[in-house]
Design an enzyme around this catalytic site. Structure first.
Site, PDB file in Angstrom:
ATOM      1  N   HIS A  97      62.494  26.334  19.696  1.00  0.00           N
ATOM      2  CA  HIS A  97      61.527  26.173  20.782  1.00  0.00           C
ATOM      3  C   HIS A  97      61.709  27.301  21.805  1.00  0.00           C
ATOM      4  O   HIS A  97      60.738  27.769  22.407  1.00  0.00           O
ATOM      5  CB  HIS A  97      61.692  24.818  21.471  1.00  0.00           C
ATOM      6  CG  HIS A  97      61.042  23.688  20.746  1.00  0.00           C
ATOM      7  ND1 HIS A  97      59.698  23.688  20.418  1.00  0.00           N
ATOM      8  CD2 HIS A  97      61.534  22.502  20.303  1.00  0.00           C
ATOM      9  CE1 HIS A  97      59.399  22.563  19.791  1.00  0.00           C
ATOM     10  NE2 HIS A  97      60.490  21.829  19.705  1.00  0.00           N
ATOM     11  N   GLU A 133      55.881  22.567  17.139  1.00  0.00           N
ATOM     12  CA  GLU A 133      56.878  21.674  16.524  1.00  0.00           C
ATOM     13  C   GLU A 133      57.178  22.077  15.088  1.00  0.00           C
ATOM     14  O   GLU A 133      58.332  22.039  14.643  1.00  0.00           O
ATOM     15  CB  GLU A 133      56.383  20.229  16.571  1.00  0.00           C
ATOM     16  CG  GLU A 133      56.563  19.543  17.904  1.00  0.00           C
ATOM     17  CD  GLU A 133      58.030  19.427  18.307  1.00  0.00           C
ATOM     18  OE1 GLU A 133      58.895  19.265  17.417  1.00  0.00           O
ATOM     19  OE2 GLU A 133      58.319  19.529  19.507  1.00  0.00           O
ATOM     20  N   ASP A 185      51.791  11.493  22.673  1.00  0.00           N
ATOM     21  CA  ASP A 185      52.655  12.565  22.168  1.00  0.00           C
ATOM     22  C   ASP A 185      51.946  13.916  22.242  1.00  0.00           C
ATOM     23  O   ASP A 185      51.953  14.692  21.293  1.00  0.00           O
ATOM     24  CB  ASP A 185      53.102  12.248  20.732  1.00  0.00           C
ATOM     25  CG  ASP A 185      54.112  13.254  20.182  1.00  0.00           C
ATOM     26  OD1 ASP A 185      54.846  13.854  20.980  1.00  0.00           O
ATOM     27  OD2 ASP A 185      54.137  13.438  18.953  1.00  0.00           O
TER      28      ASP A 185
END
Length: 355
Positions: free
Chosen positions: A177, A197, A270
């Protein structure tokens, strides 16, 4: 350097919010309590991350020593939320008696090695950024995260999750990330967030494979194997080989990841399902790597890395945008051979059109 107007770090956790939300509703307080506390920790850290983005983060410490070696520092939060905590191991020091500290140190090193030796990248920012990590964060904290500046690991509740330093791919996932933050800077929402992700899962898996010396055929393609406690019916958090099959548990529920666009999940939770729909590009990578065989970081990983760092991937990229760039990268690096065909076919198999 970032390619999209400056680094905008986001708060990213390895365990999706929808998993902790479900655990927080469990009747057993031994399960719901740690999950609720973890959600509270995450909310606090997320807010802190946003404030830091607005007012600016403190300047990072300059890299020390050779740029081709990591500069690692491990801290112990002592089960508090205070970061970074007390320094317990520095670069080059001997391993101590705390296995969690040793695993965090080794995992930071494994991530540094893959990026340097496979892609010539010098740490997360390609400029020798020191790698800091804090262990023993919070009480029974059920997560691990990159906060834009450092890694943080919880010990887990020992009922659903074990120590978050156990799977090296979790460490690689979160540090990636940081790589994305310093390169394509993908927005953390919808398809661009799912790509964010997915890239962390891809390189997290490659870091594990590189560390174990595994070929694509030998790899398990699981994210977080060894993290789930014995009582859980499941093998990992996610499966790149077979999205939607990582767990099917009375408490956790069933793994919701789709493998193809036919089952793409539209949700407002999310951040638009970033941890769910990432299964689609994850599966495309697995299919391409499996078709090519050998070590997945050498060809398929190189193509994905070229796209991540090449400067053409926009912050709000859709799956089709990313797929198109992988086809272009495969052609530019390898010509019209097996690599190009494998990449094209992988996206066709998951239902993503290339432009």
């Amino acid at each position: 350097m970032t390619t999209n107007g400056g680094s905008v770090p986001v708060f990213c956790t390895i365990v999706p919010p929808h998993v902790l939300d479900r655990l927080a509703r469990a009747e057993d307080p031994g399960l719901s309590g740690p999950a609720r506390r973890s959600l509270e920790h995450d909310a606090y850290q997320r807010t802190k991350r946003r404030l830091t983005t607005v007012i600016g983060a403190p300047a990072a410490a300059p890299a020390g020593g050779a740029a081709d070696r990591p500069q690692r520092t491990i801290y112990d939060a002592g089960h508090t939320q205070d970061l970074p905590g007390t320094e317990v191991r520095g670069e080059g020091s001997e391993a101590g008696s705390d296995a969690t500290v040793n695993r965090a140190y080794a995992g930071l090193g494994a991530t540094f090695d893959l990026y340097l030796k496979a892609y010539g990248r010098h740490s997360i920012d390609d400029e020798g950024l020191p790698l800091d990590a804090t262990v023993h964060f919070g009480e029974g904290y059920d997560n691990a995260f990159w906060n834009g500046e450092q890694m943080v690991f919880g010990d887990g509740d020992n009922e659903i999750f074990l120590d978050f330093t156990i799977p090296v791919d979790v460490i690689g996932h979160e540090l990636t990330h940081g790589v994305t933050q310093h390169t394509a800077n993908l927005e953390y929402f919808g398809q661009s967030g799912a790509l964010n992700e997915s890239l962390s899962d891809v390189f997290g898996s490659l870091i594990k494979q590189y560390t174990l010396g595994q070929t694509a055929a030998e790899a398990d393609w699981l994210i977080g194997a060894g993290l789930l406690a014995p009582r859980v019916t499941g093998t990992a958090l996610r499966s790149m080989k077979a999205p939607g099959t990582a767990y099917d548990d009375d408490v956790l529920g069933k793994d919701p990841q789709p493998a193809t666009m036919e089952h793409y999940v539209r949700t407002g939770r999310d951040n638009g399902g970033v941890h769910i729909n990432s299964g689609i590009p994850n599966h495309a990578f697995y299919l391409a790597a499996s078709a090519l065989g050998g070590y997945a970081w050498e060809k398929t990983g190189q193509i994905w890395y070229d796209v991540l760092t090449g400067g053409e991937l926009k912050a709000d990229a859709l799956f089709a945008d990313f797929a198109t760039l992988t086809v272009k990268a495969a052609r530019e690096r390898y010509g019209a051979g097996d690599e190009l065909q494998a990449v094209q076919k992988s996206w066709e198999q998951v239902g993503v059109r290339t432009l």
